[in-house]
Structure formats: structure tokens, C-alpha cells
Design an enzyme around this catalytic site. Structure first.
Site, PDB file in Angstrom:
ATOM      1  N   ASP A 142      -5.585  -3.631  -2.618  1.00 45.36           N
ATOM      2  CA  ASP A 142      -4.627  -3.372  -1.542  1.00 45.36           C
ATOM      3  C   ASP A 142      -4.176  -4.677  -0.878  1.00 45.36           C
ATOM      4  O   ASP A 142      -4.976  -5.549  -0.555  1.00 45.36           O
ATOM      5  CB  ASP A 142      -5.293  -2.457  -0.507  1.00 45.36           C
ATOM      6  CG  ASP A 142      -4.298  -1.857   0.475  1.00 45.36           C
ATOM      7  OD1 ASP A 142      -3.531  -2.614   1.078  1.00 45.36           O
ATOM      8  OD2 ASP A 142      -4.303  -0.624   0.625  1.00 45.36           O
ATOM      9  N   SER A 156       0.831  -1.195   0.000  1.00 44.28           N
ATOM     10  CA  SER A 156       0.000   0.000   0.000  1.00 44.28           C
ATOM     11  C   SER A 156       0.876   1.259   0.000  1.00 44.28           C
ATOM     12  O   SER A 156       1.723   1.421  -0.873  1.00 44.28           O
ATOM     13  CB  SER A 156      -0.966  -0.033   1.193  1.00 44.28           C
ATOM     14  OG  SER A 156      -1.994   0.915   1.028  1.00 44.28           O
TER      15      SER A 156
END
Length: 766
Positions: free
Chosen positions: A226, A79
Site C-alpha cells: 500500500d 490504495s
């Protein structure tokens, strides 16, 4: 023959020189990680967790490492950690990463739609009329569709291309200045995916794509989001790359106390935090005694608090400084650290990207209903020449200006010795039919209210050149419906034809003495309330001079009636004739503009026949005109908007077919909307506004304004009556909000003759 060979060889030499100067795909870059000098020390792997805006703490840690001559040989991240790690892996210093990261307007990552000024003129007009974009798709067969993810990620894609200098695709991320891996989640299997090659910006975006909030990234046959839930701190990935020592930075959230678990959103957030922390705990358990675990205190912020990034950065510096006793065991001597930096910068120099590339070929992954020829025409990029990054972004903007495309990404690859521009173009998944709405309401707090509700249906891609069908209707104080077919004549959509039909029902009041009423009452003869009904059809050809300007030449036929409501007497009319319309509009906002200009001119010539009650039929040639201009001037938070317009017709019918009106806020404030009607009108105003609050929430804005206006104008029934002296002066003061459903005003207007009114208005103009 020999001469041709020499010319051909010369051409190849020139092309090769351009290629080597402008492309990052040099032979040196493709050296493997094994070609790096062998280290006589432990290889250090830096592992950066996810955390959104809290990721600025990673930069603080990097600065402390550099200040204390602690090298980084491998970088892995998830991320926001994948973003910071990728930037550092390019060879940027911590200060460079900080400068670029803090210079980004992260809130723009959630902006999918092109700005108003980047839209085509046709889209600007449609969006101004119907501002409630539901992002609901409706197919002709009645099937409803919804978008995948709250945002398409187009804004994030551009941000990441910019900060990575649009680094072209790499065969392996071992070719970066520091070997790098990002971690994403294969949402179909809910398993981690390690991205080890390709386009750096795309690798970052896949790892940063928040499930449900952003549209997933499709990469190598996988649907990626993610990586936080499955591996938020990829220690194992760094170890697999050969790291002997791990420095891991964990930006975990704390679980919420039971008293805060009082809503569905908080419960979902609690579960997400638990799973993310659990994945980090698993990775932490893989670390050994000599590894360094850092947990900056970023409990004061959330992942979305990008305005707190500087505090997060300081938190990163603080925790790294406090951990120096353990970190300094990996400190290099000044001589060895200089050698490390030299090697890293040498590899960075091999990756130095250019601001332009020689493009041999364009490949399009076409996920639209339009043929590739149409997309190439709209991109308007010529191969076999040098194309700058700015030109590439402008080409993407040209596609986005149609407002029918979803995510558009691109990367530069090398294939068989050629630079290939590889574009992935996606149409909005909920298309090709789109539903939008409008809502308008106005009340004067005394005895008059106006309201309107409308819907717009736009069906795109009717033809291979991008034909469309548009239908709009509104109900309320005024009613209308119109339908239109729009057909571009060429693939660039420079020339077009359109054909349409419309019907409307309007109520107007004329304040003038007239003999059309059989009444001795002066009040009735000075206040004539009428109902206008008409249907019309038109056909036109047009030329899009540029995205902000067009000229249209058409023919219009209109049939209707005007009924005096007090005695039901009626005037019937029929008109037909050609018209020309010119429009220029590059305003950044129609209702709250700060820059640009709007100008429109329409001129019509009609054969008109009308008959009222027992009066003789009126036949004649009628010229109608309508001119308007709007120009804002802005300094800091202050804006002045100058408006001017005039309209009329030289018709002779008893009640004007081409009726002009004034009244309402900023349109002779103090009068009711549409209260003043006549055959001719002229009007000018200066509107001042001051931006009190920005209220920028990233995905949307709710700015608040204070201001006032000065207005002067009038309506007249005869051209001989038109004069500056007989016009009315008015003004207003207001507070306004630019909302997602249109402008909202609370205001007071006063005219020189004593007419005044309070206004509460909401929504688009009528």
C-alpha cells in the site's frame, strides 16, 4: 504450392479477424497521450487518497462533478483511491463505478482458500478431519516456516479482475480513457513507486496491499505494498502528468485521544495514521490557491467498515456539493461537456474488452516445485483458440483445488502480434510441508467425557506429478495413527496409486447377552466392554472421475486383537482381501451443508481367521459393506439434511471384527457416543436447522444455528435380527456455531427407551 499459399493466407486472415474482434490490443489503443486533442482550457487532475471502505466517498465526489459538467483529464490515486481512480480512468461513469463497487462482496477479498466444493475430493476429506489450519510449514529437515501476510490476496486479485473486465496489459496507462497512475510503496526501500503501465488490476492491487495483512505484490523486480504511508494523496504525480488544476479528495483518519492509547494495536494504528496524514499534508502543501481540497467527513467509520460504504458515498456527495462555489469555476458549457464526454467515450470504446480472447501462447512464471508440464496439465487450457474469461477463472480454480498454491494471477499481453496469456503461479511460501490440527471434546454433564487431539502432516511435491506423503495421529478416548503415500500416475492427476499403514486403539461396549464372560451377573453379560487394537496396511489404485468423485480398488491386510476388559480374554484375528470404494462429494460444507450431496459405498471381500479363548478357530470368507448418503435441502435460512447409512459384515467370529456403532448427537441422540455396537447397523435421520446469525467478518464467519433432529436406527449382532420395528427412535434440539475449530453444539437428546443426555461438543467428528 500456390494452393498451400492460399490456405496459409486464409488461415492468417481468419486469425487476424478473430484477433481484432476479441483483443483489446488494437492499434488505436496504443496511441500516445500526446495524440489527444489540445485543450483550450486548464487540464484538471483528480487526486484520490487511500482509505479502504471510506473510498466510496470518492464516488460521491465523482457524481457531483459529472452532474455539474466538471471534467477530469488526469487521475491519480493511492490504495482505494487507486481502485476508484482506475475504474473511472477506464471511462466508466460515476454511476457505473458505484454499481460495480457496491456490487462487490469485499469481504471475499480476504478469502484465499478455495471453497470446499472447489477442492479436490482428497483435500476435502483431509480438511474435514483436521480443521485447524495453522498455516505453519514444517520441512522434513525440521525447519518451521510461516506465511508472508495474513492473507495471500487471491480473493482481491479475482475481485479486481472482475470489476475491470480483466482488461489486458497496456504499454501505458495514458492509453486509458483518462491518463491514470497508481502509487504503491517499495517496501524494501520504503519509497513510492508510480505504476504507469501493465495490468490495471495488478496496479490497483499493489497500491491496495495493506502491509502485514496481505502478501506483497512482486512487480518489475520490486516488492510492493500500500502506498499510503509514503504518498497517500499523490498530488505531485498528477502535476507531473500535466495537471494545471488539482481536485484532491483526502479521506484521512483523525488521531485517537490519549485515553484510547491503551493497547499495542492502538499505538501502532496511531503511528500509521500519523505517517499517512503527514504524507497527505506534504502533498497538500503542493496545491495552489485555485486548487480544490475536499475532506469528506467519514469519521463515523474505519477503513474496514465495508457495510458503511453507502454512508461514505453520501459524505462524498455532501462535501463536493458544499464546495460547488469553488468547483463551478471549472464547469464546461453543455456543448463543450458533450464534446469532452464524446472524446472520453471514444477512447473507452477502443478499450472495450471482450469476454473471450484468442490465445496464441501461454507463458508461466513458475514459482513452484512442480515442473511447468504439471501446471499446464492442471490448467487444461489449449492454445490456438478462443478462451473465455470464465474458462480462465475455472483454470485458476483447478489449480487452487489442490490447496497448495498461494497467489495465482494472470494477464493477457500482446507480444510480436500474438496474444499471450501470462500466468504467475506461486506455491504457498510456507510449503511444501504443512501442519494442521484437530481438537474434539464432548461431555454429557453427568459422568462421561470424550476428547481427542490430533495432528496432520502433509508433505507435497514428492514427484513431478504431485506425489504426497500424509501422516495423521490422534490421542484421546480413541487413538490412531496412519501414514500414506499418494502418487498420481499422470500429469492431470486423473489416475493414482496409494499405499499406507495404520494402527488404532478403540474401546467399545456391546449391549447383548453373551456366554463369553464367566459370570452369573446379568448386568455383566449384557454390558461387555472391549478394547480393539489393530494394525493394517493397504495398497490401491484409483481414478479421479472429477474433482468431487473417485473410485478406488485396493487390497487390505489387517491384524488385530479384541480384549474383553473385565476378564482380559482375547480374540485374535487376521484378515486380508480386496475392496472397492466409490465416493461422490460436492457438499459446500460437511458439518453444516446447504447444497450438494455426499454418497459413499465401500464393499470388501476378506479371508478371515479368528480365535477366541478356548473356542475353535474360525476361518471363512467375509463380505463387508458400508453405504452412506447425505443430502441437504435449503430455502432461505432453513435447511433440512437427510442422512441414511447402513453397514455390516457376514463374519462368524465371536466378537465382530467389523464392529458398527451408534450413539451420540445425531447418531441416536440420548445415548453416549459409541455406546451401541454390533455386527450390523442401519440408520436414518432428518436434521433441521435455522440460521439465526450470519456473523460474517470477511476473513471468517461464525454463523449461529438453532434446530432439531428426528432419528431412527439400530445395531444388531445377527442379520436375522435386523428390522425396522426393533430399531430405536430418538431426537434432539440444539444450538450450534460453525467455528474455525469445527462445529460447536449445545444440545439435548432423548431416545424412546428413556435414555437421554445433554451434550456439549466441540470440534470435528470422531
Amino acid at each position: 504450392m500456390i494452393g498451400n499459399f492460399i490456405v496459409l493466407k486464409k488461415h492468417r486472415i481468419i486469425k487476424t479477424v478473430l484477433f481484432m474482434a476479441l483483443s483489446v490490443q488494437s492499434l488505436a489503443v496504443y496511441a500516445s497521450a500526446d495524440d489527444r486533442p489540445k485543450l483550450n482550457r486548464e487540464r484538471i487532475g483528480l487526486v484520490l487518497s487511500g482509505g479502504g471502505a471510506k473510498g466510496a466517498a470518492h464516488i460521491g465526489v465523482l457524481e457531483v462533478l459529472e452532474e455539474n459538467r466538471i471534467p477530469v483529464d488526469i487521475v491519480t490515486g493511492t490504495s482505494m483511491g487507486a481502485y476508484v481512480g482506475g475504474m473511472y480512468a477506464m471511462g466508466l461513469s460515476a454511476k457505473e463505478v458505484k454499481r460495480r463497487t457496491f456490487g462487490v462482496k469485499w469481504e471475499e477479498g480476504y478469502l484465499d482458500r478455495a471453497s470446499r466444493n472447489d477442492l479436490t475430493l482428497r483435500r476435502k476429506q483431509q480438511n474435514d478431519r483436521y480443521q485447524l489450519h495453522t498455516d505453519i510449514g514444517l520441512d522434513i529437515n525440521g525447519e518451521f516456516k510461516s506465511r508472508s501476510g495474513a492473507f495471500q490476496g487471491q480473493g482481491f486479485a479475482k475481485i479486481l479482475r472482475d470489476v475491470t473486465d480483466n482488461l489486458p496489459s497496456l504499454k501505458s496507462f495514458d492509453q486509458l480513457a483518462i491518463p491514470y497512475r497508481s502509487v504503491a510503496t517499495d517496501i524494501a526501500k520504503v519509497k513510492p513507486v508510480i505504476i504507469s503501465s501493465g495490468h490495471l488490476a495488478t496496479a490497483m492491487q499493489a497500491s491496495m496491499t495493506v502491509p502485514g495483512a496481505l502478501k506483497p505484490v512482486h512487480l518489475n523486480g520490486k516488492i510492493l505494498v500500500d502506498g499510503g504511508v509514503v504518498n497517500n494523496m499523490p498530488v505531485d504525480v498528477a502535476q507531473a502528468l500535466g495537471a494545471d488544476v488539482i481536485i484532491a479528495v483526502d479521506l484521512r483518519d483523525n488521531l485517537m485521544p490519549s485515553k484510547d492509547l491503551d493497547s499495542a494495536l492502538n499505538i501502532v494504528a496511531q503511528l500509521t495514521t500519523y505517517m499517512t496524514n503527514a504524507s497527505a499534508d506534504l502533498q497538500k502543501s503542493l496545491m495552489e490557491e485555485d486548487d480544490v481540497y475536499l475532506q469528506p467527513d467519514v469519521s463515523f467509520m474505519t477503513a474496514a467498515d465495508f457495510d458503511q460504504m453507502k454512508k461514505a458515498y453520501l459524505a462524498g456527495r455532501k462535501v463536493a456539493t458544499a464546495s460547488l462555489p469553488k468547483l463551478l469555476r471549472y464547469q464546461l458549457s453543455e456543448h463543450d461537456y458533450r464534446a469532452y464526454i464524446k472524446e472520453k467515450q471514444s477512447r473507452r470504446s477502443q478499450l472495450t474488452v471482450a469476454s473471450a480472447y484468442y490465445i496464441d501462447k501461454i507463458k508461466i512464471k513458475n514459482n513452484t516445485r512442480l515442473p511447468e508440464k504439471t501446471l499446464l496439465s492442471q490448467l487444461d487450457l489449449k492454445t490456438g483458440r478462443v478462451i473465455s474469461n470464465e474458462e480462465l477463472e475455472q483454470a485458476v480454480k483447478r489449480l487452487q483445488s489442490e490447496d497448495v498454491y498461494g497467489r495465482i494471477t494472470y494477464q493477457i499481453k500482446q507480444e510480436n502480434g500474438e496474444n499471450v496469456l501470462d500466468m504467475d503461479i506461486n506455491e504457498k511460501s510456507w510449503g511444501p510441508g504443512y501442519l494442521n490440527f484437530t481438537l474434539a471434546f464432548e461431555d454429557d454433564f453427568v459422568n462421561r467425557s470424550n476428547f481427542s487431539f490430533g495432528a496432520q502432516y502433509l508433505y507435497t511435491d514428492l514427484t513431478d506429478k504431485g506425489g504426497e506423503w500424509l501422516t495423521e495421529f490422534s490421542l484421546g478416548s480413541w487413538k490412531n495413527i496412519n501414514t500414506e503415500f499418494y502418487f498420481p500416475l499422470d500429469y492431470k492427476q486423473q489416475f493414482f496409486t496409494e499405499v499406507g499403514a495404520a494402527a488404532s486403539n478403540e474401546v467399545r461396549k456391546f449391549k447383548r447377552e453373551s456366554q463369553i464372560l464367566d459370570s452369573d451377573k446379568t448386568e455383566e453379560r449384557f454390558n461387555i466392554e472391549t478394547e480393539y487394537r489393530h494394525v493394517n496396511g493397504y495398497a490401491a489404485v484409483g481414478w479421479n472421475l472429477k474433482s468431487s468423485a473417485e473410485v478406488t480398488l485396493g487390497y487390505n491386510v489387517q491384524k488385530g486383537s479384541i480384549t474383553v476388559l473385565s476378564n482380559r480374554s482375547k480374540e485374535d484375528y487376521l484378515l486380508h482381501g480386496p475392496y472397492i470404494n466409490l465416493t461422490y462429494d460436492d457438499l459446500d460444507s460437511f458439518y453444516f451443508p446447504s447444497k450438494g450431496i455426499y454418497a459413499n459405498a465401500r464393499l470388501g471381500y476378506n479371508q478371515t481367521t479368528s480365535e477366541f479363548k478356548n473356542y475353535d478357530e474360525v476361518n471363512g470368507e467375509t463380505i463387508s459393506y458400508n453405504f452412506s448418503i447425505k443430502k441437504p435441502f435449503t430455502y432461505d435460512r432453513h435447511t433440512l439434511v437427510l442422512n441414511a447409512k447402513t453397514a455390516g459384515s457376514d463374519s462368524d467370529e465371536m466378537l465382530p471384527v467389523f464392529a458398527q456403532d451408534l450413539g451420540g448427537l445425531f447418531n441416536l441422540s440420548g445415548y453416549h457416543r459409541y455406546e451401541l455396537n454390533g455386527r450390523y447397523s442401519a440408520f436414518g435421520s432428518i436434521i433441521y436447522r435455522y440460521r439465526v446469525l450470519d456473523n460474517n467478518f470477511g476473513a471468517f464467519k461464525l454463523p449461529v444455528y438453532l434446530g432439531g433432529s428426528i432419528e431412527h436406527g439400530g445395531v444388531w449382532n445377527k442379520s436375522s435380527d435386523v428390522s425396522w420395528g426393533s430399531a430405536i427412535t430418538a431426537g434432539s434440539v440444539y444450538v450450534a456455531v460453525d467455528s474455525i475449530i469445527g462445529p460447536v453444539y449445545l444440545s439435548y437428546g432423548l431416545a424412546e427407551d428413556g435414555n437421554d443426555s445433554f451434550y456439549l461438543s466441540l470440534g470435528s467428528s470422531w
